[in-house]
Design an enzyme around this catalytic site. Structure first.
Site, PDB file in Angstrom:
ATOM      1  N   ARG A   9     -58.036  -2.061  -3.138  1.00  0.00           N
ATOM      2  CA  ARG A   9     -58.958  -1.126  -2.446  1.00  0.00           C
ATOM      3  C   ARG A   9     -58.289   0.115  -1.952  1.00  0.00           C
ATOM      4  O   ARG A   9     -58.716   1.178  -1.928  1.00  0.00           O
ATOM      5  CB  ARG A   9     -59.555  -1.827  -1.139  1.00  0.00           C
ATOM      6  CG  ARG A   9     -60.501  -0.933  -0.270  1.00  0.00           C
ATOM      7  CD  ARG A   9     -61.233  -1.650   0.595  1.00  0.00           C
ATOM      8  NE  ARG A   9     -60.848  -2.983   1.156  1.00  0.00           N
ATOM      9  CZ  ARG A   9     -60.510  -3.174   2.365  1.00  0.00           C
ATOM     10  NH1 ARG A   9     -60.734  -2.130   3.594  1.00  0.00           N
ATOM     11  NH2 ARG A   9     -60.298  -4.333   3.002  1.00  0.00           N
ATOM     12  N   TYR A  56     -56.265  -5.381  -0.113  1.00  0.00           N
ATOM     13  CA  TYR A  56     -55.704  -3.935   0.071  1.00  0.00           C
ATOM     14  C   TYR A  56     -54.869  -3.308  -1.397  1.00  0.00           C
ATOM     15  O   TYR A  56     -54.952  -2.222  -1.660  1.00  0.00           O
ATOM     16  CB  TYR A  56     -54.521  -3.938   1.013  1.00  0.00           C
ATOM     17  CG  TYR A  56     -55.215  -3.763   2.396  1.00  0.00           C
ATOM     18  CD1 TYR A  56     -56.410  -3.832   2.827  1.00  0.00           C
ATOM     19  CD2 TYR A  56     -54.266  -3.468   3.598  1.00  0.00           C
ATOM     20  CE1 TYR A  56     -56.822  -3.641   3.984  1.00  0.00           C
ATOM     21  CE2 TYR A  56     -54.554  -3.237   4.817  1.00  0.00           C
ATOM     22  CZ  TYR A  56     -56.024  -3.479   5.185  1.00  0.00           C
ATOM     23  OH  TYR A  56     -56.343  -3.250   6.434  1.00  0.00           O
ATOM     24  N   PHE A  63     -21.764  22.684  -4.189  1.00  0.00           N
ATOM     25  CA  PHE A  63     -21.610  21.340  -4.893  1.00  0.00           C
ATOM     26  C   PHE A  63     -22.118  20.372  -3.989  1.00  0.00           C
ATOM     27  O   PHE A  63     -22.476  18.938  -4.345  1.00  0.00           O
ATOM     28  CB  PHE A  63     -20.187  21.159  -5.107  1.00  0.00           C
ATOM     29  CG  PHE A  63     -19.325  21.617  -3.898  1.00  0.00           C
ATOM     30  CD1 PHE A  63     -19.555  20.873  -2.626  1.00  0.00           C
ATOM     31  CD2 PHE A  63     -18.268  22.687  -3.761  1.00  0.00           C
ATOM     32  CE1 PHE A  63     -18.506  21.021  -1.496  1.00  0.00           C
ATOM     33  CE2 PHE A  63     -17.626  22.760  -2.658  1.00  0.00           C
ATOM     34  CZ  PHE A  63     -17.890  21.932  -1.675  1.00  0.00           C
ATOM     35  N   TYR A 122      -9.448  30.102  -3.572  1.00  0.00           N
ATOM     36  CA  TYR A 122      -9.600  28.624  -3.598  1.00  0.00           C
ATOM     37  C   TYR A 122      -9.854  28.300  -4.936  1.00  0.00           C
ATOM     38  O   TYR A 122     -10.666  28.657  -5.462  1.00  0.00           O
ATOM     39  CB  TYR A 122     -10.647  28.359  -2.788  1.00  0.00           C
ATOM     40  CG  TYR A 122     -10.803  26.949  -2.706  1.00  0.00           C
ATOM     41  CD1 TYR A 122     -10.055  25.889  -2.377  1.00  0.00           C
ATOM     42  CD2 TYR A 122     -11.789  26.018  -3.382  1.00  0.00           C
ATOM     43  CE1 TYR A 122     -10.107  24.700  -2.577  1.00  0.00           C
ATOM     44  CE2 TYR A 122     -12.222  25.013  -3.658  1.00  0.00           C
ATOM     45  CZ  TYR A 122     -11.144  24.070  -3.256  1.00  0.00           C
ATOM     46  OH  TYR A 122     -11.339  22.626  -3.376  1.00  0.00           O
ATOM     47  N   ASN A 132     -16.536  20.287 -10.080  1.00  0.00           N
ATOM     48  CA  ASN A 132     -17.640  20.928  -8.759  1.00  0.00           C
ATOM     49  C   ASN A 132     -18.974  20.873  -9.640  1.00  0.00           C
ATOM     50  O   ASN A 132     -19.114  21.674 -10.357  1.00  0.00           O
ATOM     51  CB  ASN A 132     -17.055  22.047  -8.353  1.00  0.00           C
ATOM     52  CG  ASN A 132     -16.300  21.625  -7.009  1.00  0.00           C
ATOM     53  OD1 ASN A 132     -16.006  22.839  -6.542  1.00  0.00           O
ATOM     54  ND2 ASN A 132     -16.129  20.387  -6.903  1.00  0.00           N
ATOM     55  N   GLU A 158     -13.387  17.042   3.700  1.00  0.00           N
ATOM     56  CA  GLU A 158     -14.550  16.807   3.415  1.00  0.00           C
ATOM     57  C   GLU A 158     -14.962  15.729   4.235  1.00  0.00           C
ATOM     58  O   GLU A 158     -15.186  14.483   3.827  1.00  0.00           O
ATOM     59  CB  GLU A 158     -14.411  16.303   1.726  1.00  0.00           C
ATOM     60  CG  GLU A 158     -13.996  17.516   0.830  1.00  0.00           C
ATOM     61  CD  GLU A 158     -13.488  17.169  -0.502  1.00  0.00           C
ATOM     62  OE1 GLU A 158     -13.760  15.503  -0.802  1.00  0.00           O
ATOM     63  OE2 GLU A 158     -13.045  17.752  -1.333  1.00  0.00           O
ATOM     64  N   HIS A 178      -8.568  13.144 -11.359  1.00  0.00           N
ATOM     65  CA  HIS A 178     -10.062  12.927 -10.789  1.00  0.00           C
ATOM     66  C   HIS A 178     -10.787  11.998 -11.681  1.00  0.00           C
ATOM     67  O   HIS A 178     -12.013  11.384 -11.282  1.00  0.00           O
ATOM     68  CB  HIS A 178     -10.658  14.131 -10.519  1.00  0.00           C
ATOM     69  CG  HIS A 178     -10.393  15.091  -9.369  1.00  0.00           C
ATOM     70  ND1 HIS A 178      -8.899  15.345  -9.529  1.00  0.00           N
ATOM     71  CD2 HIS A 178     -10.930  15.303  -8.288  1.00  0.00           C
ATOM     72  CE1 HIS A 178      -8.897  16.136  -8.119  1.00  0.00           C
ATOM     73  NE2 HIS A 178     -10.013  16.190  -7.600  1.00  0.00           N
TER      74      HIS A 178
END
Length: 498
Positions: free
Chosen positions: A283, A280, A329, A55, A198, A413, A85
């Site tokens: 404190r 608060y 990844f 792959y 990746n 994915e 990409h």
């Protein structure tokens, strides 16, 4: 000074801070070079002997993983990957984060499990050292198959010589840089494009930046709290160590100790108090600030594991004679803690804004809106508005990204982390909280000056800090243009030594 990437030494957040502060150059250790070359050579040999497709090495990507690619097209495959990409949009990634992306990507490769060429890794280091910063955009990462989109925008100029960079203080075509430096585009070998894209370096770079900022903000929050507590005529008992030993969360103990240290010789804190309790926001500050500290500590442990890991795919294991396609990844470990960190930092801002409000509310002898003639003067009315608006925005930004997922790549994915969105949101929350703390500091210093008129002083440490602050932000006796003071207050926190 030079930092050498060494796969046998852990890269810590403290070391990254040192690299940044000292403007250190980067270089590969001999061991890193050996591992990188060993992995590349092994992968070349593996391609010659293995008949089964690998792959991302001899196949397409994502849902195209079943399409085999001929040997003659492998280099073009990797180049096509980077170009196709690089789809980033939106605001640009800040320069300090782009530098971290270059640093952490080189760190990822130094372990020798990615199959990158030595010259490819060296080019990333050269870009860092020469301050050649690719233009990267904030939107586009799903935080799942690595930070594909922003890392493609990072690699397009750095490795292929395409696209834009910032260099010598201006934006330009990277071809100008290549011509000036005699660089040539790198011809990618098998798997290299995938190794470059990746990975979690977009998320992890934002995480590193946000953590370093959060650590600083946590310490400054204790400092500003101490000033506000004294100016508000608050009580020190909620910060006693014996109290916190019966609920000994580490961050809680640390916060209480920090406040006691800041106020150890204060006249104000020691004087008799008519009131039995404080609100608060004063404190319960050890509990709130302390929880943020413990969160930061946990997130840091996750991020340090991540930046000392190999996060691309497939993983090349020369010693085991394996190339394994897995899921390193995937950004889920970072996505969850980035959401957690944003919540912790936002709470530091939320409690700070509440203390600011208490200071302007005409309590305990302080004038309304911290100005001598309220009515004619609005004083510090609107800085609190600004803080409230910022805190509200941070609350909205803290909606978790990591619980969302939109399937991609033809459902290959099918669950993504959305950690890229979590990363950019966390960055914004850190900036927001810094501004809110700066507004509290602005108010608390003003309130302390009214206490000085009563003839009382805070501690030596607080008085010195406020004296330094007063060199850039003056006491407001009548209405003035306030945004300049707020901006100066932010700058004071950014530049002060801790």
């Amino acid at each position: 000074m030079t930092h050498y990437f060494n796969p046998e030494e852990k890269l810590t957040l403290a070391k990254i801070q040192e690299i940044v502060d000292k403007k250190m150059t980067l270089a590969l250790s001999d061991e890193a070079k050996r591992r990188i070359e060993k992995c590349r050579n092994y992968l070349n040999q593996k391609m010659e002997t293995q008949k089964v497709p690998i792959y991302g090495v001899t196949t397409g990507f994502g849902s195209l993983c079943n399409i085999s690619i001929s040997k003659e097209q492998l280099s073009q495959l990797q180049k096509n990957l980077v170009m196709s990409h690089a789809c980033g949009v939106g605001d640009e990634v800040p320069a300090e984060v782009v530098r971290l992306m270059l640093l952490l990507k080189a760190q990822n490769f130094c372990f020798g499990y990615s199959g990158a060429q030595l010259q490819t890794v060296q080019r990333l280091i050269d870009c860092y050292n020469e301050d050649v910063l690719p233009v990267v955009y904030q939107q586009g990462s799903l935080g799942a198959s690595g930070d594909l989109c922003p890392l493609a925008n990072l690699m397009l100029p750095a490795i292929l010589g395409l696209g834009d960079v910032y260099w010598k203080g201006r934006r330009c075509d990277v071809k100008e840089v290549y011509a000036a430096k005699g660089w040539q585009p790198i011809e990618l070998q098998s798997k290299e494009g995938l190794a470059l894209l990746n990975g979690t370096q977009f998320m992890s770079s934002y995480a590193v930046w946000s953590l370093l900022k959060a650590m600083r903000l946590s310490r400054q929050a204790d400092m500003v709290l101490s000033l506000s507590l004294d100016a508000f005529d608050g009580r020190i008992e909620p910060f006693y160590e014996c109290l916190h030993m019966v609920r000994p969360h580490q961050g809680q103990l640390e916060t209480a100790a920090a406040v006691r240290c800041w106020l150890e010789d204060s006249e104000l804190i020691k004087r008799h108090k008519e009131h039995v309790q404080d609100p608060y926001s004063f404190r319960c500050a050890p509990q709130v600030h302390g929880a943020a500290k413990d969160t930061i500590r946990y997130v840091a442990s996750v991020v340090e594991t991540e930046i000392n890991s190999t996060t691309d795919n497939p993983i090349v294991l020369p010693d085991e004679d394996m190339v394994i396609s897995g899921g390193h990844f995937h950004g889920e470990p970072l996505a969850m803690v980035l959401d957690f960190l944003a919540i912790a930092v936002a709470e530091l801002g939320a409690i700070s804004e509440r203390r600011t409000y208490q200071l302007i509310d005409a309590k305990r002898g302080l004038p309304s809106f911290l100005v001598a003639k309220p009515g004619l003067n609005s004083g510090f009315m609107i800085p609190q508005y600004t803080a409230a608006a910022i805190v509200s925005q941070s609350k909205q930004l803290c909606t978790p990204s990591s619980v969302d997922s939109i399937p991609s790549s033809q459902n290959q994915e099918d669950l993504v982390s959305m950690g890229g969105n979590g990363a950019t949101k966390c960055y914004r929350v850190c900036e927001n909280t810094e501004r809110v703390l700066a507004i509290e500091l602005f108010n608390a210093a003003q309130a302390l000056d009214f206490r000085h008129q009563e003839g009382l002083k805070s501690s030596t440490k607080i008085e010195k800090m406020v004296a330094d602050y007063r060199k850039s932000v003056n006491f407001v006796d009548i209405d003035q243009i306030m945004y300049k003071h707020i901006h100066s207050s932010v700058k004071f926190l950014q530049e002060m030594a801790l």
